[in-house]
Design a protein around this motif. Structure first.
Motif, PDB file in Angstrom:
ATOM      1  N   MET A   1       0.846  -1.175   0.000  1.00 56.27           N
ATOM      2  CA  MET A   1       0.000   0.000   0.000  1.00 56.27           C
ATOM      3  C   MET A   1       0.899   1.248   0.000  1.00 56.27           C
ATOM      4  SD  MET A   1      -3.311   0.725   2.457  1.00 56.27           S
ATOM      5  CE  MET A   1      -3.804  -0.924   2.819  1.00 56.27           C
ATOM      6  N   ASP A   2       0.609   2.211  -0.863  1.00 54.13           N
ATOM      7  CA  ASP A   2       1.426   3.423  -0.882  1.00 54.13           C
ATOM      8  C   ASP A   2       0.875   4.453   0.104  1.00 54.13           C
ATOM      9  OD1 ASP A   2      -0.790   4.492  -2.155  1.00 54.13           O
ATOM     10  OD2 ASP A   2       0.288   5.194  -3.910  1.00 54.13           O
ATOM     11  N   LEU A   3       1.607   5.536   0.276  1.00 52.87           N
ATOM     12  CA  LEU A   3       1.256   6.539   1.273  1.00 52.87           C
ATOM     13  C   LEU A   3      -0.126   7.144   1.036  1.00 52.87           C
ATOM     14  CD1 LEU A   3       1.993   8.170   3.753  1.00 52.87           C
ATOM     15  CD2 LEU A   3       3.145   9.798   2.254  1.00 52.87           C
ATOM     16  N   ASP A   4      -0.486   7.403  -0.223  1.00 52.19           N
ATOM     17  CA  ASP A   4      -1.813   7.967  -0.506  1.00 52.19           C
ATOM     18  C   ASP A   4      -2.924   7.030  -0.032  1.00 52.19           C
ATOM     19  OD1 ASP A   4      -0.933  10.341  -1.558  1.00 52.19           O
ATOM     20  OD2 ASP A   4      -1.189   9.753  -3.654  1.00 52.19           O
ATOM     21  N   GLU A   5      -2.772   5.750  -0.289  1.00 52.56           N
ATOM     22  CA  GLU A   5      -3.798   4.780   0.133  1.00 52.56           C
ATOM     23  C   GLU A   5      -3.887   4.705   1.653  1.00 52.56           C
ATOM     24  OE1 GLU A   5      -2.346   1.348  -1.889  1.00 52.56           O
ATOM     25  OE2 GLU A   5      -3.604   1.702  -3.645  1.00 52.56           O
ATOM     26  N   LEU A   7      -3.084   7.100   3.740  1.00 58.96           N
ATOM     27  CA  LEU A   7      -3.668   8.366   4.168  1.00 58.96           C
ATOM     28  C   LEU A   7      -5.180   8.370   3.975  1.00 58.96           C
ATOM     29  CD1 LEU A   7      -3.215  11.178   5.289  1.00 58.96           C
ATOM     30  CD2 LEU A   7      -2.655  11.947   2.985  1.00 58.96           C
ATOM     31  N   ILE A   8      -5.638   7.854   2.861  1.00 57.71           N
ATOM     32  CA  ILE A   8      -7.079   7.768   2.604  1.00 57.71           C
ATOM     33  C   ILE A   8      -7.764   6.931   3.674  1.00 57.71           C
ATOM     34  CG2 ILE A   8      -8.820   6.802   1.033  1.00 57.71           C
ATOM     35  CD1 ILE A   8      -6.877   7.653  -1.257  1.00 57.71           C
ATOM     36  N   GLU A   9      -7.195   5.785   3.987  1.00 62.08           N
ATOM     37  CA  GLU A   9      -7.783   4.913   5.015  1.00 62.08           C
ATOM     38  C   GLU A   9      -7.800   5.602   6.372  1.00 62.08           C
ATOM     39  OE1 GLU A   9      -9.464   2.021   4.844  1.00 62.08           O
ATOM     40  OE2 GLU A   9      -9.307   2.405   2.699  1.00 62.08           O
ATOM     41  N   GLU A  10      -6.737   6.300   6.703  1.00 66.60           N
ATOM     42  CA  GLU A  10      -6.671   6.991   7.992  1.00 66.60           C
ATOM     43  C   GLU A  10      -7.725   8.090   8.075  1.00 66.60           C
ATOM     44  OE1 GLU A  10      -5.081   6.351  10.811  1.00 66.60           O
ATOM     45  OE2 GLU A  10      -4.372   4.536   9.848  1.00 66.60           O
ATOM     46  N   GLU A  48       2.023  18.734   6.755  1.00 67.95           N
ATOM     47  CA  GLU A  48       2.186  18.054   5.465  1.00 67.95           C
ATOM     48  C   GLU A  48       0.937  17.243   5.114  1.00 67.95           C
ATOM     49  OE1 GLU A  48       4.787  14.346   3.691  1.00 67.95           O
ATOM     50  OE2 GLU A  48       5.611  15.491   5.353  1.00 67.95           O
ATOM     51  N   THR A  49       0.382  16.564   6.095  1.00 69.66           N
ATOM     52  CA  THR A  49      -0.811  15.742   5.882  1.00 69.66           C
ATOM     53  C   THR A  49      -2.003  16.596   5.484  1.00 69.66           C
ATOM     54  OG1 THR A  49      -0.018  14.181   7.538  1.00 69.66           O
ATOM     55  CG2 THR A  49      -2.339  14.049   6.957  1.00 69.66           C
ATOM     56  N   MET A  50      -2.169  17.739   6.147  1.00 71.07           N
ATOM     57  CA  MET A  50      -3.316  18.603   5.866  1.00 71.07           C
ATOM     58  C   MET A  50      -3.154  19.343   4.539  1.00 71.07           C
ATOM     59  SD  MET A  50      -3.910  20.102   9.684  1.00 71.07           S
ATOM     60  CE  MET A  50      -5.193  21.238   9.224  1.00 71.07           C
ATOM     61  N   GLU A  51      -1.928  19.680   4.156  1.00 69.15           N
ATOM     62  CA  GLU A  51      -1.702  20.451   2.934  1.00 69.15           C
ATOM     63  C   GLU A  51      -1.688  19.582   1.678  1.00 69.15           C
ATOM     64  OE1 GLU A  51       1.935  22.539   3.545  1.00 69.15           O
ATOM     65  OE2 GLU A  51       1.011  24.005   4.864  1.00 69.15           O
ATOM     66  N   GLU A  52      -1.365  18.323   1.816  1.00 71.78           N
ATOM     67  CA  GLU A  52      -1.220  17.434   0.663  1.00 71.78           C
ATOM     68  C   GLU A  52      -2.230  16.292   0.730  1.00 71.78           C
ATOM     69  OE1 GLU A  52       0.390  16.765  -2.921  1.00 71.78           O
ATOM     70  OE2 GLU A  52       1.229  18.254  -1.587  1.00 71.78           O
ATOM     71  N   PRO A  53      -3.537  16.615   0.561  1.00 68.90           N
ATOM     72  CA  PRO A  53      -4.529  15.540   0.628  1.00 68.90           C
ATOM     73  C   PRO A  53      -4.371  14.581  -0.551  1.00 68.90           C
ATOM     74  CG  PRO A  53      -5.559  17.571  -0.094  1.00 68.90           C
ATOM     75  CD  PRO A  53      -4.129  17.891   0.247  1.00 68.90           C
ATOM     76  N   PRO A  54      -4.668  13.336  -0.324  1.00 60.62           N
ATOM     77  CA  PRO A  54      -4.565  12.377  -1.435  1.00 60.62           C
ATOM     78  C   PRO A  54      -5.558  12.702  -2.539  1.00 60.62           C
ATOM     79  CG  PRO A  54      -5.561  11.360   0.491  1.00 60.62           C
ATOM     80  CD  PRO A  54      -5.138  12.747   0.892  1.00 60.62           C
ATOM     81  N   ARG A  55      -5.200  12.374  -3.730  1.00 56.16           N
ATOM     82  CA  ARG A  55      -6.031  12.689  -4.872  1.00 56.16           C
ATOM     83  C   ARG A  55      -7.199  11.730  -5.058  1.00 56.16           C
ATOM     84  NH1 ARG A  55      -1.427  14.124  -4.871  1.00 56.16           N
ATOM     85  NH2 ARG A  55       0.064  12.620  -5.619  1.00 56.16           N
ATOM     86  N   LEU A  56      -7.274  10.699  -4.251  1.00 53.37           N
ATOM     87  CA  LEU A  56      -8.311   9.692  -4.434  1.00 53.37           C
ATOM     88  C   LEU A  56      -9.526   9.874  -3.524  1.00 53.37           C
ATOM     89  CD1 LEU A  56      -5.976   6.580  -4.694  1.00 53.37           C
ATOM     90  CD2 LEU A  56      -6.962   7.908  -6.551  1.00 53.37           C
ATOM     91  N   LEU A  57      -9.528  10.877  -2.671  1.00 51.80           N
ATOM     92  CA  LEU A  57     -10.659  11.065  -1.752  1.00 51.80           C
ATOM     93  C   LEU A  57     -11.926  11.424  -2.463  1.00 51.80           C
ATOM     94  CD1 LEU A  57      -9.267  12.893   1.386  1.00 51.80           C
ATOM     95  CD2 LEU A  57     -10.238  10.640   1.263  1.00 51.80           C
TER      96      LEU A  57
END
Length: 57
Positions: A1-5, A7-10, A48-57
């Motif tokens: 699982m990559d970081l974006d995935e 992050l989405i789950e979290e 960083e987490t708040m400024e760079e939301p994943p593109r899959l949300l």
């Protein structure tokens, strides 16, 4: 699982971050705490987490 995935789950685990109908949606302290949990679980910084939301949300 990559970081974006991860992050989405979290973020999905914290609906108060995105669900306008959530009773805690406007509680800034709870949202701040939730973002800190997301950052800790993804091993990234809160800002960083708040400024760079994943593109899959």
């Amino acid at each position: 699982m990559d970081l974006d995935e991860i992050l989405i789950e979290e973020v999905r685990n914290h609906p108060l971050l995105y669900d306008l109908a959530h009773m805690e949606y406007k509680n800034l302290r709870r949202k701040d705490y939730a973002w800190k949990e997301v950052a800790a679980n993804t091993k990234t910084g809160v800002q960083e987490t708040m400024e760079e939301p994943p593109r899959l949300l």
